[in-house]
Design an enzyme around this catalytic site. Structure first.
Site, mmCIF file in Angstrom:
data_model
loop_
_atom_site.group_PDB
_atom_site.id
_atom_site.type_symbol
_atom_site.label_atom_id
_atom_site.label_comp_id
_atom_site.label_asym_id
_atom_site.label_seq_id
_atom_site.Cartn_x
_atom_site.Cartn_y
_atom_site.Cartn_z
ATOM 1 N N TYR A 155 -31.323 1.954 -6.123
ATOM 2 C CA TYR A 155 -32.173 2.851 -6.902
ATOM 3 C C TYR A 155 -32.281 4.217 -6.227
ATOM 4 O O TYR A 155 -32.119 5.260 -6.870
ATOM 5 C CB TYR A 155 -33.555 2.220 -7.052
ATOM 6 C CG TYR A 155 -34.505 2.992 -7.936
ATOM 7 C CD1 TYR A 155 -34.405 2.928 -9.326
ATOM 8 C CD2 TYR A 155 -35.520 3.771 -7.386
ATOM 9 C CE1 TYR A 155 -35.280 3.624 -10.137
ATOM 10 C CE2 TYR A 155 -36.399 4.470 -8.193
ATOM 11 C CZ TYR A 155 -36.284 4.389 -9.563
ATOM 12 O OH TYR A 155 -37.147 5.087 -10.374
ATOM 13 N N THR A 190 -46.365 2.087 -15.759
ATOM 14 C CA THR A 190 -45.510 1.672 -16.887
ATOM 15 C C THR A 190 -45.165 0.202 -16.690
ATOM 16 O O THR A 190 -45.369 -0.350 -15.598
ATOM 17 C CB THR A 190 -44.194 2.477 -16.909
ATOM 18 O OG1 THR A 190 -43.417 2.098 -15.758
ATOM 19 C CG2 THR A 190 -44.427 3.976 -16.895
HETATM 20 P P1 NAI Z 1 -39.848 1.196 -18.438
HETATM 21 O O1 NAI Z 1 -39.176 -0.044 -17.944
HETATM 22 O O2 NAI Z 1 -41.228 1.126 -18.992
HETATM 23 O O3 NAI Z 1 -38.918 1.930 -19.503
HETATM 24 C C1 NAI Z 1 -37.537 2.035 -19.300
HETATM 25 C C2 NAI Z 1 -36.846 1.914 -20.640
HETATM 26 O O4 NAI Z 1 -35.431 2.055 -20.426
HETATM 27 C C3 NAI Z 1 -37.062 0.537 -21.299
HETATM 28 O O5 NAI Z 1 -37.472 0.713 -22.632
HETATM 29 C C4 NAI Z 1 -35.695 -0.115 -21.207
HETATM 30 O O6 NAI Z 1 -35.411 -1.002 -22.279
HETATM 31 C C5 NAI Z 1 -34.773 1.105 -21.231
HETATM 32 N N1 NAI Z 1 -33.463 0.795 -20.695
HETATM 33 C C6 NAI Z 1 -33.149 0.080 -19.585
HETATM 34 N N2 NAI Z 1 -31.824 -0.042 -19.466
HETATM 35 C C7 NAI Z 1 -31.268 0.617 -20.515
HETATM 36 C C8 NAI Z 1 -29.935 0.836 -20.951
HETATM 37 N N3 NAI Z 1 -28.899 0.335 -20.285
HETATM 38 N N4 NAI Z 1 -29.740 1.557 -22.073
HETATM 39 C C9 NAI Z 1 -30.785 2.067 -22.778
HETATM 40 N N5 NAI Z 1 -32.069 1.859 -22.423
HETATM 41 C C10 NAI Z 1 -32.307 1.148 -21.306
HETATM 42 O O7 NAI Z 1 -39.810 2.188 -17.186
HETATM 43 P P2 NAI Z 1 -40.432 3.630 -16.906
HETATM 44 O O8 NAI Z 1 -41.297 3.463 -15.731
HETATM 45 O O9 NAI Z 1 -40.941 4.263 -18.129
HETATM 46 O O10 NAI Z 1 -39.114 4.382 -16.386
HETATM 47 C C11 NAI Z 1 -38.520 5.469 -17.058
HETATM 48 C C12 NAI Z 1 -37.728 6.262 -16.042
HETATM 49 O O11 NAI Z 1 -38.612 6.761 -15.054
HETATM 50 C C13 NAI Z 1 -36.676 5.443 -15.303
HETATM 51 O O12 NAI Z 1 -35.514 6.220 -15.129
HETATM 52 C C14 NAI Z 1 -37.342 5.179 -13.971
HETATM 53 O O13 NAI Z 1 -36.416 4.937 -12.953
HETATM 54 C C15 NAI Z 1 -38.103 6.464 -13.766
HETATM 55 N N6 NAI Z 1 -39.208 6.417 -12.811
HETATM 56 C C16 NAI Z 1 -40.261 5.569 -13.010
HETATM 57 C C17 NAI Z 1 -41.295 5.543 -12.090
HETATM 58 C C18 NAI Z 1 -42.477 4.651 -12.256
HETATM 59 O O14 NAI Z 1 -43.264 4.525 -11.303
HETATM 60 N N7 NAI Z 1 -42.684 4.014 -13.398
HETATM 61 C C19 NAI Z 1 -41.271 6.405 -10.894
HETATM 62 C C20 NAI Z 1 -40.118 7.260 -10.800
HETATM 63 C C21 NAI Z 1 -39.126 7.248 -11.731
#
Ligand code: NAI
Length: 253
Positions: A155, A190
């Site tokens: 990651y 999230t």
């Molecule tokens: P989440 O798990 O709530 O949402 C991620 C979404 O991406 C989900 O709806 C999932 O189905 C979709 N997804 C996963 N693989 C996929 C694929 N191959 N093709 C299309 N869609 C796909 O997670 P969150 O927290 O909203 O994360 C969003 C972004 O923010 C990610 O890139 C994550 O790495 C980043 N992020 C999140 C943090 C956190 O603390 N929640 C902190 C820093 C970055």
């Protein structure tokens, strides 16, 4: 309705959940028409339905795996075919594996790189030519892409790549009127983060208020990240490109 994205067409990947969902809803409130893309098809449909309830016809859902070239092309084609153009791309879909190098399978390394990094390349490859009036691309990095972190080797590597790809893309496409920036959240409440806390066996409230990583004493909300993405997506940031905006309540300090 406010109007920061009035007349704009936006794609949001990972729009079924968390940060992507909150951003898709905010973009629509600000006047954009939105393609909600996610590998979770029913989840993407739910986000689009919520937008369409308020503004009929303003959103369309696409089930797409952003690591797949054909799916990425289809997402862009949906934007141009359904809404007649493309102005904003939010490359946000991502996954995390909480392991060190010792416990990480080669296949898992490849999957994290494909979903978090290859996706940004693929979506930009198809989206940039479609942004004929210029545009704004926002990529979701992470605080861990800037400072590293424990127990998440693939990651951290993937998000560092996203931050530097953002600069490369910004330089390459500036003359075409396309700005490219990354938003770098700290821990945000999230489903992804709650799942991590569960996997680590930690109580959510204790995890979310852990003082070491969170000077403000709490995790961020998806809506707080979405507002930063809106700034980068819209004309308010017209001279900002190649930047890495950190939104982490002081966690990097
Ligand atoms: P989440 O798990 O709530 O949402 C991620 C979404 O991406 C989900 O709806 C999932 O189905 C979709 N997804 C996963 N693989 C996929 C694929 N191959 N093709 C299309 N869609 C796909 O997670 P969150 O927290 O909203 O994360 C969003 C972004 O923010 C990610 O890139 C994550 O790495 C980043 N992020 C999140 C943090 C956190 O603390 N929640 C902190 C820093 C970055």
């Amino acid at each position: 309705m406010n109007a920061q994205l009035k007349g704009k067409v936006a794609i949001v990947t990972g729009g079924a959940s968390g940060i992507g969902r909150a951003t898709a809803l905010l973009f629509a409130e600000e006047g954009a028409r939105v393609v909600v893309a996610d590998v979770d098809g029913p989840g993407a449909e739910r986000t689009a339905a919520r937008i369409n309830d308020a503004r009929p016809g303003a959103a369309v859902a696409v089930r797409a795996d952003v690591s797949d070239p054909g799916d990425c092309r289809r997402v862009v084609d949906t934007a141009t075919g359904t809404f007649g153009g493309l102005h904003v791309l939010f490359n946000n879909a991502g996954i995390i594996r909480r392991t060190t190098a010792l416990d990480l399978d080669v296949e898992e390394w490849d999957r994290v790189m494909a979903v978090n990094v290859r996706s940004v390349f693929l979506m930009c490859k198809y989206a940039v030519p479609a942004m004929t009036e210029g545009g704004s691309i926002v990529n979701t990095g992470s605080g861990w892409g800037l400072k590293g972190g424990g127990n998440a080797l693939s990651y951290c590597a993937s998000k560092a790549a996203v931050v530097n790809m953002t600069r490369a893309l910004a330089i390459d496409h500036a003359r075409a009127g396309i700005r490219v920036n990354s938003v770098n959240p700290g821990d945000t409440d999230t489903p992804m983060l709650r799942d991590e806390a569960r996997q680590l066996g930690e109580d959510w409230t204790a995890f979310a208020t852990d003082a070491a990583d969170r000077p403000m004493g709490r995790a961020g909300t998806p809506e707080e990240i979405a507002r930063a993405v809106l700034f980068l997506a819209g004309d308010a940031s017209s001279y900002v490109t190649g930047s890495a905006l950190v939104v982490d309540g002081g966690g990097l300090a």
